[in-house]
Scaffold this motif. Structure first.
Motif, short mmCIF file in Angstrom:
data_model
loop_
_atom_site.label_atom_id
_atom_site.label_comp_id
_atom_site.label_asym_id
_atom_site.label_seq_id
_atom_site.Cartn_x
_atom_site.Cartn_y
_atom_site.Cartn_z
N GLU A 216 -5.50 2.66 7.16
CA GLU A 216 -4.32 3.39 6.56
C GLU A 216 -4.22 4.53 7.49
OE1 GLU A 216 -6.15 1.72 4.52
OE2 GLU A 216 -5.17 1.13 2.91
N GLU A 217 -5.33 4.99 8.43
CA GLU A 217 -5.14 6.10 9.28
C GLU A 217 -4.45 5.85 10.69
OE1 GLU A 217 -8.94 8.39 10.26
OE2 GLU A 217 -9.49 7.74 8.18
N GLY B 81 -2.65 -2.08 2.54
CA GLY B 81 -2.62 -1.56 3.86
C GLY B 81 -3.16 -2.69 4.75
N LEU B 82 -4.35 -3.39 3.97
CA LEU B 82 -5.00 -4.46 4.57
C LEU B 82 -3.98 -5.52 4.97
CD1 LEU B 82 -7.72 -5.39 6.28
CD2 LEU B 82 -8.39 -6.45 3.96
N LYS B 83 -3.37 -6.02 4.01
CA LYS B 83 -2.63 -7.25 4.05
C LYS B 83 -1.37 -6.90 5.11
CE LYS B 83 -0.17 -10.83 2.84
NZ LYS B 83 -0.23 -12.00 3.73
N ASN B 84 -1.12 -5.62 5.35
CA ASN B 84 -0.06 -5.15 6.21
C ASN B 84 -0.64 -5.59 7.78
OD1 ASN B 84 2.47 -4.07 7.30
ND2 ASN B 84 1.08 -2.06 7.52
N GLU C 232 -3.39 -7.08 8.37
CA GLU C 232 -3.46 -8.69 8.69
C GLU C 232 -2.26 -9.52 9.39
OE1 GLU C 232 -4.66 -11.15 5.11
OE2 GLU C 232 -5.74 -9.25 4.63
N ASP C 233 -1.10 -9.08 8.44
CA ASP C 233 0.30 -9.75 8.83
C ASP C 233 0.65 -9.41 10.25
OD1 ASP C 233 0.26 -10.88 6.38
OD2 ASP C 233 1.71 -9.65 5.56
N LYS C 234 0.27 -8.26 10.68
CA LYS C 234 0.79 -7.74 11.96
C LYS C 234 -0.24 -8.29 13.16
CE LYS C 234 3.93 -4.16 11.05
NZ LYS C 234 3.83 -2.81 9.89
N VAL C 235 -1.47 -8.19 12.94
CA VAL C 235 -2.30 -8.31 13.84
C VAL C 235 -2.95 -9.89 14.36
CG1 VAL C 235 -4.88 -7.87 14.57
CG2 VAL C 235 -3.29 -6.12 13.70
N LEU C 236 -3.05 -10.50 13.00
CA LEU C 236 -3.52 -11.93 12.84
C LEU C 236 -2.27 -12.82 13.03
CD1 LEU C 236 -5.98 -11.92 10.08
CD2 LEU C 236 -6.55 -11.30 12.54
N THR C 237 -1.79 -12.71 14.29
CA THR C 237 -0.76 -13.74 14.62
C THR C 237 -1.19 -14.95 14.89
OG1 THR C 237 -1.17 -13.18 17.11
CG2 THR C 237 0.66 -11.72 16.02
N ARG C 238 -0.33 -15.98 14.67
CA ARG C 238 -0.59 -17.43 14.62
C ARG C 238 -1.38 -17.62 15.96
NH1 ARG C 238 1.22 -23.01 15.54
NH2 ARG C 238 2.67 -21.96 16.67
N ASN C 239 -0.68 -17.39 17.15
CA ASN C 239 -1.18 -17.61 18.39
C ASN C 239 -2.39 -17.18 18.62
OD1 ASN C 239 0.80 -19.34 19.25
ND2 ASN C 239 1.95 -17.69 20.30
N PHE C 240 -2.88 -15.84 18.10
CA PHE C 240 -3.99 -15.26 18.48
C PHE C 240 -5.11 -16.04 17.57
CE2 PHE C 240 -7.13 -12.03 16.81
CZ PHE C 240 -7.61 -11.76 18.15
N VAL C 241 -4.86 -16.41 16.21
CA VAL C 241 -6.14 -16.99 15.39
C VAL C 241 -6.35 -18.57 15.80
CG1 VAL C 241 -6.62 -17.62 12.92
CG2 VAL C 241 -5.30 -15.43 13.69
N TYR C 242 -4.93 -19.13 16.05
CA TYR C 242 -5.34 -20.71 16.20
C TYR C 242 -4.25 -21.39 16.98
CZ TYR C 242 -2.25 -21.98 12.54
OH TYR C 242 -1.26 -21.97 11.69
N GLY C 243 -3.09 -20.94 17.22
CA GLY C 243 -1.93 -21.44 17.76
C GLY C 243 -2.03 -22.06 19.23
N ASP C 244 -2.48 -21.08 20.13
CA ASP C 244 -2.30 -21.17 21.41
C ASP C 244 -3.62 -22.16 21.88
OD1 ASP C 244 -4.60 -19.36 21.46
OD2 ASP C 244 -3.54 -18.10 22.68
N ILE D 285 -11.73 -14.95 -5.64
CA ILE D 285 -10.83 -13.99 -5.49
C ILE D 285 -10.77 -13.64 -3.88
CG2 ILE D 285 -10.56 -11.42 -5.47
CD1 ILE D 285 -12.03 -11.66 -8.04
N MET D 286 -11.80 -13.85 -3.29
CA MET D 286 -12.00 -13.68 -1.38
C MET D 286 -11.27 -14.86 -0.97
SD MET D 286 -12.82 -10.80 -1.43
CE MET D 286 -13.26 -9.67 -2.68
N ALA D 287 -10.96 -16.10 -1.72
CA ALA D 287 -10.48 -17.36 -1.05
C ALA D 287 -9.53 -17.24 0.00
CB ALA D 287 -9.97 -18.33 -2.15
N PRO D 288 -8.58 -16.44 -0.05
CA PRO D 288 -7.57 -16.14 1.20
C PRO D 288 -8.11 -15.77 2.45
CG PRO D 288 -6.70 -15.31 -0.88
CD PRO D 288 -7.95 -15.37 -1.14
N TYR D 289 -9.14 -14.91 2.32
CA TYR D 289 -9.70 -14.26 3.37
C TYR D 289 -10.69 -15.42 4.14
CZ TYR D 289 -8.29 -10.08 1.25
OH TYR D 289 -7.25 -9.28 0.70
N PHE D 290 -11.35 -16.03 3.27
CA PHE D 290 -12.29 -17.19 3.95
C PHE D 290 -11.37 -18.20 4.61
CE2 PHE D 290 -15.21 -16.07 -0.02
CZ PHE D 290 -15.86 -15.07 0.73
N ALA D 291 -10.15 -18.57 4.02
CA ALA D 291 -9.28 -19.38 4.33
C ALA D 291 -8.91 -19.03 5.98
CB ALA D 291 -8.13 -19.64 3.67
N ILE D 292 -8.60 -17.86 6.11
CA ILE D 292 -8.43 -17.20 7.41
C ILE D 292 -9.46 -17.31 8.40
CG2 ILE D 292 -7.71 -15.10 8.72
CD1 ILE D 292 -6.41 -13.93 6.34
#
Lengths: 59, 230
Positions: B36-37, B70-73, B75-87, B123-130
């Motif tokens: 958030e900073e 703030g964290l979801k925002n 994640e959505d910007k930083v964890l791009t598909r290509n960065f995480v697994y796409g490329d 509750i943490m399932a979405p983070y573990f999925a990432i």
């Protein structure tokens, strides 16, 4: 229990009581818990060695 | 090992829990990164930060069974598909992923039959999925329940447990705990009050001796077991 383990635990406890900084005190109290864990483990393992060495089926 | 703590809290200065953890995170090789900073999210810079660390921690209070916006925002910007697994590159592969979550409810309510009727892991399932998608190794979640009700002793233990969560080798075994305390004691004892180096070295050497005695006994037992099998 082994004298060394008790001595070590006592030394760490005395040292932690002397600490003015919160984090140092917290660290030593937590470390002492690991020493107690070591002492327990040592006692269990010594017991297991004795038990296995005196296994009559192996005589 | 380098650890990155990605913290999300919209009012971090008013959070006793986060301020307490901030003090604990002041360790060598630990980077505190409050999302958030950030004035703006520079995707490349954030991705480089992730790549430069070995253990990635998401840390946040539980807001309606999820992290703050703030964290979801982020994640959505930083964890791009290509960065995480796409490329085809596993940029985060083999890194460790852990969550530090705080909640105002008692931990016992987070189970089937508890008033929340859902577990923290569910509750943490979405983070573990990432993390799974990124081929990261998932650490057991570090949950802080009702921080304000902890007494002094419990807070002290929490501080050190948190530091171990950030920097101790996984999994949390007695062997790894011993290694961590051995290393940290050696680093910290110069700052201790009313003691001498000799005194501290004796403590440290005895601690190491105990560790070696355990290993010795274990190997004796494994020899006896081998003999029993024959």
């Amino acid at each position: 229990m082994d004298d060394t383990g008790l001595w070590l635990s006592k030394q760490i406890e005395t040292l932690s009581d002397k600490q003015k900084a919160y984090e140092n005190r917290a660290f030593l109290v937590a470390m002492n818990k690991v020493v107690n864990e070591q002492n327990k483990r040592l006692e269990q393992l010594k017991g297991e060695v004795d038990g296995r060495l005196w296994n009559h089926e192996q005589w | 090992m380098k650890t990155l703590v990605v913290v999300s809290h919209p009012e971090i200065n008013n959070s006793q829990t986060q301020q307490f953890l901030l003090q604990g995170a002041k360790l060598q090789d630990v980077t505190w990164h409050h999302v958030e900073e950030l004035e703006e999210i520079d995707v490349e810079k954030e991705q480089a930060l992730l790549m430069a660390n070995d253990r990635i921690i998401f840390q946040f209070p539980l807001y309606w069974y999820a992290a703050p916006a703030g964290l979801k925002n982020w994640e959505d910007k930083v964890l791009t598909r290509n960065f995480v697994y796409g490329d085809g590159d596993d940029n985060l592969g083999d890194k460790e992923f852990g969550i530090v979550v705080s909640t105002g409810m008692p931990l016992k309510e987070f189970q089937r039959g508890g008033s929340e009727n859902i577990t923290i892991d569910e509750i943490m399932a979405p983070y573990f999925a990432i993390a799974d998608r990124a081929k990261m190794k998932i650490l057991p979640t570090f949950t802080i329940a009702q921080f304000q009700y902890l007494n002094d002793q419990e807070q002290m233990q929490l501080l050190i447990d948190y530091q171990r969560f950030l920097t101790q080798e996984y999994p949390d075994t007695l062997a790894h705990r011993q290694e961590w305390f051995e290393q940290e004691f050696a680093d910290r004892f110069k700052n201790f009050d009313e003691t001498t180096c000799t005194e501290c070295e004796t403590i440290l050497n005895t601690f190491i001796q105990q560790k070696e005695d355990i290993d010795q006994l274990k190997s004796t037992i494994s020899l006896i077991k081998q003999g029993e099998d024959e």
